[in-house]
Design an enzyme around this catalytic site. Structure first.
Site, PDB file in Angstrom:
ATOM      1  CG  HIS C 148       3.354  -1.249 -69.425  1.00  0.00           C
ATOM      2  ND1 HIS C 148       3.552  -1.939 -70.606  1.00  0.00           N
ATOM      3  CD2 HIS C 148       2.065  -0.794 -69.490  1.00  0.00           C
ATOM      4  CE1 HIS C 148       2.455  -1.893 -71.334  1.00  0.00           C
ATOM      5  NE2 HIS C 148       1.536  -1.200 -70.684  1.00  0.00           N
ATOM      6  CG  HIS C 197       4.650   2.502 -71.098  1.00  0.00           C
ATOM      7  ND1 HIS C 197       5.006   1.585 -72.051  1.00  0.00           N
ATOM      8  CD2 HIS C 197       3.300   2.348 -70.930  1.00  0.00           C
ATOM      9  CE1 HIS C 197       3.931   0.918 -72.435  1.00  0.00           C
ATOM     10  NE2 HIS C 197       2.893   1.342 -71.774  1.00  0.00           N
ATOM     11  CG  HIS C 211      -3.429  -2.032 -69.152  1.00  0.00           C
ATOM     12  ND1 HIS C 211      -3.725  -0.759 -69.603  1.00  0.00           N
ATOM     13  CD2 HIS C 211      -2.145  -2.254 -69.534  1.00  0.00           C
ATOM     14  CE1 HIS C 211      -2.686  -0.250 -70.231  1.00  0.00           C
ATOM     15  NE2 HIS C 211      -1.701  -1.125 -70.206  1.00  0.00           N
ATOM     16  CG  HIS C 243      -0.740   1.306 -78.033  1.00  0.00           C
ATOM     17  ND1 HIS C 243      -2.035   1.534 -77.645  1.00  0.00           N
ATOM     18  CD2 HIS C 243      -0.325   0.251 -77.297  1.00  0.00           C
ATOM     19  CE1 HIS C 243      -2.379   0.655 -76.709  1.00  0.00           C
ATOM     20  NE2 HIS C 243      -1.368  -0.151 -76.502  1.00  0.00           N
ATOM     21  CE1 TYR C 252      -4.263  -1.950 -72.843  1.00  0.00           C
ATOM     22  CE2 TYR C 252      -5.019  -1.196 -74.986  1.00  0.00           C
ATOM     23  CZ  TYR C 252      -4.189  -1.057 -73.891  1.00  0.00           C
ATOM     24  OH  TYR C 252      -3.286  -0.026 -73.848  1.00  0.00           O
ATOM     25  CD  GLU C 262      -1.053  -3.005 -73.636  1.00  0.00           C
ATOM     26  OE1 GLU C 262      -0.557  -2.529 -72.595  1.00  0.00           O
ATOM     27  OE2 GLU C 262      -1.063  -2.396 -74.720  1.00  0.00           O
TER      28      GLU C 262
END
Lengths: 304, 304, 304, 304
Positions: C148, C197, C211, C243, C252, C262
């Protein structure tokens, strides 16, 4: 004549009820004895009566108790400590609850170290006959046992000598100003047996505690602990991450009084003949936090 | 006077080239010395010269080498072994390549056990100055070190006594016909230090090897090893699974000659004062393979 | 008419040789095509020709390519984008190497989004007949695929509407100033299918990249990546950690030009009927970094 | 017009109280509704009312419920099923508790498949505002959700066609007698979206269930589940191990009535354009159990 392991940590906490919530509900230690102003705890995989003693009032380290293999070891260690120039006291059975007689050494770093040979045996929470691999109903993080402590001292070289000469610890890793023999040590990690460290000492004020640690099984357990810290509003200092020094996986966090704790998993098995590792100051951050290679101000300054 | 650890395993293999492919390409041991008919290997995190010696011709265990802490330990162990009724030989420096002088004990179980105090130091693959946590370019499974061996004997009680009385090992876990003092042991897991076992003995024919084991970091590494076994056509016996006994995570597999190997991760840290665990015969399968609680015929019958 | 996934990321890098070392040697992407000033890469588990295009000169995001299910989808998306007020261009087959014809949307956030329906099929590195679970000789981190991107926009609510109304994405999680319908969004995480996502947008300057991410298998893989970052001197921003938003495990880090990457593992599977999660601003730090609940300045300010 | 996912499994159990102990106390499903002879359950991360319905009496699969995206999808699927030659019934809202109206398809394999577009929304156990990453007090294994089912059919090619032509599933992996177009399928793994399989069909008797599966986070969770199975005397069939097909990590086990369950973690994300994988019969065992590459008799013969 041998020290086996860190057997107990006495810590001071400002509020015993808050501390209980942290050490029992979140970390999952078992309360084994309570009296006004004092709580004794053990991990599920510890067989001796207790490993953590919380005393209400103030903050910081009370004393560290190391268990020796044999009652007869005490005389020898007493003699060596005195020869090293330390004040040593005899302690009587029962002076510490459920703990045998022993000796109390006032270290050059102004910490109190107790050596004892016996503690009331209560057994692990899984027993000795066809045991399960862990208790079916663990609480919170479910720490199995304490692991080590990291203390500060003005003269780390001296403390390295103290643990080596008096207690037969050997150094597994060091941070030193150079690779020369006369280097000044910034930190030393020392083992009494096969743990990668039973004690560590870093440069700092006399008599202070940086953290004491609980062992976890592996990297997955470290994250699980971290998730519970988030849920229970435990203040996290650093982690999860990987140490370069010791190769342990770690999270540093604080109890409600501000004493730093660690959950620590892995790390290699050490032996007296394993070559000692040296870290140079320019690689210190990588040695401490391998992945991120950054030290935060809090980690290097907050002590209790 | 103390045994530190299993330092080397001599194994016989039918074909050295096939064995090389297994131990070097798949397991990732480093070849440190080769001569016709013989290959010496070490794991990346071992500092002594070698830990595995493969001799071409036949199959099965040659001998087990245990390293002691001090040269002066040898006399004491020699005396005790003789008093126990074992034949003992002196071995000279260089009789085993890069290995010091020592003693060779012919155990009651008809195995050959060598004790030595020194081996040429070559260092780990990550060095001693600011070391990485593992070598950047590991091969295959990348086993860091050997861990333990499991051998068979007709009289397990006798072998338990042998390791305890002669070599100061203590028993961490046992499978016994009952919980009584005079129970017959079906298996015994014994530690020389803080490993959950440095040797294990189960009931079976004299002089045979069940397996020798390599240590891995954790459960994730165990699956990674298993995946590589599938890719490299390594014959797998059992696993991945969890032991009840020792709590280790494991896969058993065979080298191309049929010697059983194990990758082993975890297991608790033991101490001489930890209460010994007993498994009853009805729970044997759960003790060996905790999750599935079933033993296959091959696991209990194939020995080399 | 459906967007399937983020298919490619075009990124600008200041030095292609340094970038190659990062994306190929450390991350383990496979170089599939090289021309002066440009490098095309794919992950081992991707079957389309490439997923990352590095263009030498400058830094930051070139464009994002999303693959649609069917050629006929393009017309519909073009119409909707125009109705939303976006400039849209047709792009021809071959305008992007190995990529079909498609459309190019200039988003309200001043990013360039390309939709295409086909890319030359090259197959994964394990093939389609009796495939291994991963390639036997992975390089470095061995990332299987991109996952993503997170971009910044001045008006996050508008971008949320854009992805929902034009591209049929749905919102899985949001950071909003309140729980009210008219809340201002600080961030939105949106899915085109079942990923937690496929795109995320946070408040910030127009046209910037926070990112882009590569997927990893699990938490063990995340640490393994972090260890390699330490060995290869990759600059790490934050992590490993967990997260709250998306529940992904993460590190990251920066490529040598300063573009943030990431590695991302886990996160739940989402569906259009899954209730959208809202995070309130006071819990933002916990949402982003669940364990430590702290945001560093760099993470919130460095964009390319 | 799209099927989203397996929404519920109706299973028959011989004793509801034993089943409750298994599904609630060990697996950690939440009981959401109880009536005499019936128990409805959901996983903590499911938002619809229930995902498992246990009916007392007998053993085996009652029916599988798949949720479609839109009420209007039902007509189309009904028509296609009829054209395929299946008997189809309309079902009314409330015929299944808390479930909308829908259609009931009697498949060529003599299973009952229900399609529905809505179920009472109850929300996940962590809510939608600043949610924790999992519930603070999970029970047992704490399975978050159901994942897929594997059923048997005499004609697998026909079932592959059925799911593809009627329900728009696509095949991710197959075991086929050859790589030719006219090969006979021994098994087919099919996805409705991005899961590696929403249904799988293997050759066997009509109308039977091989297993239905619960999703877990990762390989560490799989072992944790296995440990609890040992503690709770859950009968384990195979595992923990790795699938070649789907790459999922797995344990197969039985509920007290003998219905096979699976805990399943990982597996790659699939898309309609991902090339279909074919396994040849000689590699079947490796496809099913990648590490050990052996099938046990029980796994291939026990069905309910």
């Amino acid at each position: 004549m041998a020290v086996m392991r860190l057997g107990y940590v006495h810590a001071r906490v400002t509020d015993l009820s808050d501390a209980r919530s942290h050490y029992v509900d979140t970390l999952g230690l078992y309360p084994v004895q309570e009296e006004p102003g004092r709580l004794l705890l053990k991990g599920w995989d510890e067989w001796d009566h207790h490993s953590v003693v919380l005393d209400e009032g103030g903050v910081g380290l009370g004393r560290l108790g190391y268990k020796v293999e044999d009652p007869s070891d005490l005389d020898g260690f007493e003699k060596r400590a005195q020869q090293f120039g330390c004040r040593v006291e005899r302690m009587s059975k029962g002076e510490n609850p459920e703990v045998s007689d022993g000796i109390r050494i006032f270290t050059p770093s102004e910490h109190v170290l107790e050596l004892y040979h016996d503690m009331t045996l209560v057994g692990t929470e899984v027993g000795t006959v066809n045991p399960e691999v862990f208790p079916r109903h663990l609480v919170g993080v479910g720490v199995p046992n304490i692991d080590h402590a990291l203390i500060t001292a003005e003269d780390v070289n001296l403390m390295d000598r103290f643990f080596a000469e008096v207690l037969d610890f050997y150094t597994t890793e060091r941070v030193a100003t150079s690779l020369d023999d006369d280097a000044e040590y910034i930190g030393t990690w020392m083992s009494a047996g096969q743990k990668v460290h039973d004690i560590a000492v870093i440069k700092g004020p006399q008599g202070k505690l940086h953290h004491f640690a609980f062992e976890l099984g592996d990297w997955a357990d470290v994250l699980h602990a971290g998730d519970l810290f988030a849920m229970d509003d435990v203040s996290v200092d650093v982690g999860p991450t990987h140490h370069g020094i010791t190769r342990g996986k770690t999270i540093y966090f604080f109890d409600p009084s501000g004493n730093r704790n660690e959950v620590f998993a892995g790390g290699y098995r050490s032996y007296p003949d394993r070559p000692c590792v040296t870290w140079t100051p320019d690689q210190l951050a990588k040695g401490i936090f391998y992945v991120g290679r950054e030290l935060n101000e809090r980690f290097t300054s907050v002590l209790t």
